[in-house]
Design a protein around this motif. Structure first.
Motif, PDB file in Angstrom:
ATOM      1  N   ALA A 113       1.186  -0.814  -0.176  1.00  0.00           N
ATOM      2  CA  ALA A 113      -0.160  -0.229  -0.138  1.00  0.00           C
ATOM      3  C   ALA A 113       1.148   1.343  -0.146  1.00  0.00           C
ATOM      4  O   ALA A 113       0.930   2.414  -0.402  1.00  0.00           O
ATOM      5  N   ALA A 114       1.894   0.821   1.157  1.00  0.00           N
ATOM      6  CA  ALA A 114       2.597   2.153   0.212  1.00  0.00           C
ATOM      7  C   ALA A 114       3.922   2.302  -0.297  1.00  0.00           C
ATOM      8  O   ALA A 114       3.831   4.090  -0.846  1.00  0.00           O
ATOM      9  N   ALA A 115       3.936   1.741  -0.903  1.00  0.00           N
ATOM     10  CA  ALA A 115       4.153   1.498  -2.491  1.00  0.00           C
ATOM     11  C   ALA A 115       3.544   2.066  -3.592  1.00  0.00           C
ATOM     12  O   ALA A 115       4.008   3.349  -4.637  1.00  0.00           O
ATOM     13  N   ARG A 116       2.501   1.867  -3.514  1.00  0.00           N
ATOM     14  CA  ARG A 116       0.851   2.663  -4.930  1.00  0.00           C
ATOM     15  C   ARG A 116       1.104   3.553  -4.213  1.00  0.00           C
ATOM     16  O   ARG A 116       1.450   5.072  -5.317  1.00  0.00           O
ATOM     17  N   ALA A 117       0.816   4.690  -2.528  1.00  0.00           N
ATOM     18  CA  ALA A 117       0.891   5.402  -2.718  1.00  0.00           C
ATOM     19  C   ALA A 117       2.341   7.012  -2.843  1.00  0.00           C
ATOM     20  O   ALA A 117       2.333   7.700  -3.151  1.00  0.00           O
ATOM     21  N   ALA A 118       3.384   6.243  -3.052  1.00  0.00           N
ATOM     22  CA  ALA A 118       4.224   6.066  -2.899  1.00  0.00           C
ATOM     23  C   ALA A 118       4.548   6.599  -4.610  1.00  0.00           C
ATOM     24  O   ALA A 118       6.236   7.530  -4.951  1.00  0.00           O
ATOM     25  N   GLY A 119       4.217   5.691  -5.610  1.00  0.00           N
ATOM     26  CA  GLY A 119       4.604   5.424  -6.569  1.00  0.00           C
ATOM     27  C   GLY A 119       5.872   4.796  -7.236  1.00  0.00           C
ATOM     28  O   GLY A 119       6.649   5.044  -7.727  1.00  0.00           O
ATOM     29  N   ARG A 120       6.443   3.851  -6.312  1.00  0.00           N
ATOM     30  CA  ARG A 120       7.667   3.520  -6.651  1.00  0.00           C
ATOM     31  C   ARG A 120       7.415   1.705  -5.931  1.00  0.00           C
ATOM     32  O   ARG A 120       6.213   1.953  -4.791  1.00  0.00           O
ATOM     33  N   THR A 121       8.034   0.714  -6.288  1.00  0.00           N
ATOM     34  CA  THR A 121       8.262   0.115  -5.421  1.00  0.00           C
ATOM     35  C   THR A 121       9.305  -0.147  -4.347  1.00  0.00           C
ATOM     36  O   THR A 121      10.026   0.451  -4.236  1.00  0.00           O
ATOM     37  N   ALA A 122       8.283  -0.675  -3.787  1.00  0.00           N
ATOM     38  CA  ALA A 122       8.849  -1.720  -2.475  1.00  0.00           C
ATOM     39  C   ALA A 122       9.671  -2.529  -2.466  1.00  0.00           C
ATOM     40  O   ALA A 122       9.642  -3.273  -2.932  1.00  0.00           O
ATOM     41  N   ARG A 123      11.154  -1.917  -1.862  1.00  0.00           N
ATOM     42  CA  ARG A 123      12.019  -3.291  -1.625  1.00  0.00           C
ATOM     43  C   ARG A 123      11.895  -4.287  -0.440  1.00  0.00           C
ATOM     44  O   ARG A 123      11.860  -3.187   1.119  1.00  0.00           O
ATOM     45  N   VAL A 124      11.792  -5.259  -0.317  1.00  0.00           N
ATOM     46  CA  VAL A 124      11.295  -6.342   0.605  1.00  0.00           C
ATOM     47  C   VAL A 124      12.085  -7.364   1.127  1.00  0.00           C
ATOM     48  O   VAL A 124      12.551  -8.021  -0.147  1.00  0.00           O
ATOM     49  N   HIS A 125      12.787  -7.581   2.734  1.00  0.00           N
ATOM     50  CA  HIS A 125      12.970  -8.701   2.418  1.00  0.00           C
ATOM     51  C   HIS A 125      11.541  -9.704   3.118  1.00  0.00           C
ATOM     52  O   HIS A 125      11.420  -9.556   4.385  1.00  0.00           O
ATOM     53  N   LEU A 126      11.632 -11.178   2.867  1.00  0.00           N
ATOM     54  CA  LEU A 126      10.941 -12.107   3.520  1.00  0.00           C
ATOM     55  C   LEU A 126      11.455 -12.564   4.929  1.00  0.00           C
ATOM     56  O   LEU A 126      12.747 -13.285   4.340  1.00  0.00           O
TER      57      LEU A 126
END
Length: 385
Positions: A113-126
């Motif tokens: 959701a934050a990525a959509r709001a920011a207009g960029r891809t979130a970098r995630v570590h699972l």
């Protein structure tokens, strides 16, 4: 100064180089959470990057954002942050190009959701819970989290840049949980990769695993307390045996020296009474500065060229040492701990005295104690690897 914590940034850089040499082909993350274990986050982060650390690790998002605000950009070091709660500053982290850790579906959803709001891809570590029982996704829930992450990648909101976990007992080499956790992590990685996840880094090793368990290094090692020159496995070897040097020296100026008769009670509760006529020195730091109250009667201090022991209770702002009739003057330096080169105690000595670990001794030194940095390089200058 009443008290000071000298932080040797040259030692931090040398420690990072020594740790990189042990990491083999893996990249090195310098963990700078909790104000770099009490040493000062931004100066130590810069020193670590200058010495070749390519990642920085923080617990809180505020710490990660402070690194970016200080000018440490993604071109200098990736930053991973792993302690998140619902409603955290996910968008700010995404916009600052901070990698975020995800252990559950709710966190993945907030990152997306934050990525959509920011207009960029979130970098995630699972993060997989391979046996520590703290953060991390349980094996039974891992397939669902991986599938949801792949769907978010297809949507373009998330890129899984890391797969990771954390040891429970790496500071006890040979503990059966270590092999079990490594096997569990390999299974989690294999499942994620079969599902189409292509991470930049896989990482499991903390400081003790970096130093004692080469098979755990994978693509990245996370070095915390060892960056600051403290051995995470003191029962096996001290800092020098690993090529490390403690970076912090804590000292204070004596505020009073006086002669007292025998039978004189000292500090709250009179848990110490002078055995005969003697000289007492007042050291103006206490538990408000991070000196452990548990070290009352046991904490070591170098005063007037000799090791002394805290006499009686550590108070909020001060404690007493019995000089045994030796002389000293107000303003003379009392060294609580340092590298040990000049005969002073070390943080490990204080840890033994207080029944804790050296991690806690250095991390708890409070903000009332000014940090004085030695060996600092300009922020834009790289040290020789």
């Amino acid at each position: 100064m009443r008290a000071r914590a000298e932080v040797d940034l040259a030692a931090v850089r040398d420690n990072v180089r020594a740790l990189r040499a042990r990491a083999g082909n893996a990249q090195l993350m310098a963990v700078v959470k909790s104000d770099a274990y009490g040493h000062g986050m931004v100066p130590c982060a810069r020193a670590a990057v200058q010495a070749g650390a390519t990642w920085l690790g923080t617990a809180l998002p505020e710490e990660a954002l402070a690194l970016r605000a200080a000018g440490i950009g993604p071109g200098q070091a990736r930053v991973l942050c792993w302690v998140w709660t619902p409603g955290g500053p996910w968008r700010e982290a995404v916009e600052a190009d901070v990698d975020v850790s995800v252990s559950a579906l709710w966190a993945l959803e907030e990152a997306a959701a934050a990525a959509r709001a920011a207009g960029r891809t979130a970098r995630v570590h699972l993060k997989a819970d391979t046996g520590l029982g703290r953060a991390g996704c349980q094996p039974a829930d891992w397939p669902e989290l991986v599938a949801a992450a792949r769907a978010a990648e297809a949507e373009g909101t998330v890129k899984v840049t890391g797969l990771w976990s954390h040891f429970a007992c790496a500071d006890e080499p040979g503990h059966p949980s270590i092999a079990a956790q490594l096997a569990s992590f390999r299974e989690a990685v294999e499942h994620a990769e079969r599902a189409g996840i292509d991470p930049e880094v896989r990482h499991h090793a903390n400081s003790p695993a970096l130093l004692t368990l080469p098979e755990s290094h994978f693509d990245l090692v996370r070095s915390g307390v060892s960056v600051y020159g403290i051995s995470p496995v003191p029962q096996i070897a001290g800092p020098a045996e690993f090529g490390l040097r403690p970076a912090m020296t804590l000292s204070a100026s004596l505020s009073l020296v006086k002669k007292v008769p025998g039978g004189h009670g000292v500090s709250y509760g009179h848990h110490y009474t002078t055995p005969g006529e003697t000289t007492l020195a007042l050291v103006p730091v206490g538990y408000a500065d991070g000196v452990p109250r548990h070290a009352s009667g046991t904490g070591p201090v170098l005063v007037a060229g000799k090791w002394r022991t805290v006499a009686g209770r550590v108070a909020m702002d001060q404690f007493v040492v019995d000089l045994g009739g030796d002389t000293a003057g107000a303003g003379e330096r009392a060294v609580l701990f340092g590298p040990g080169d000049a005969g002073e105690p070390t943080a490990e000595d204080w840890a033994r005295a207080a029944g804790t670990i050296a991690y806690e001794i250095v991390t708890r030194i409070g903000r009332r104690v000014p940090r004085v940095y030695l060996g600092e390089l300009p922020a834009d200058r790289e040290a020789r690897p």
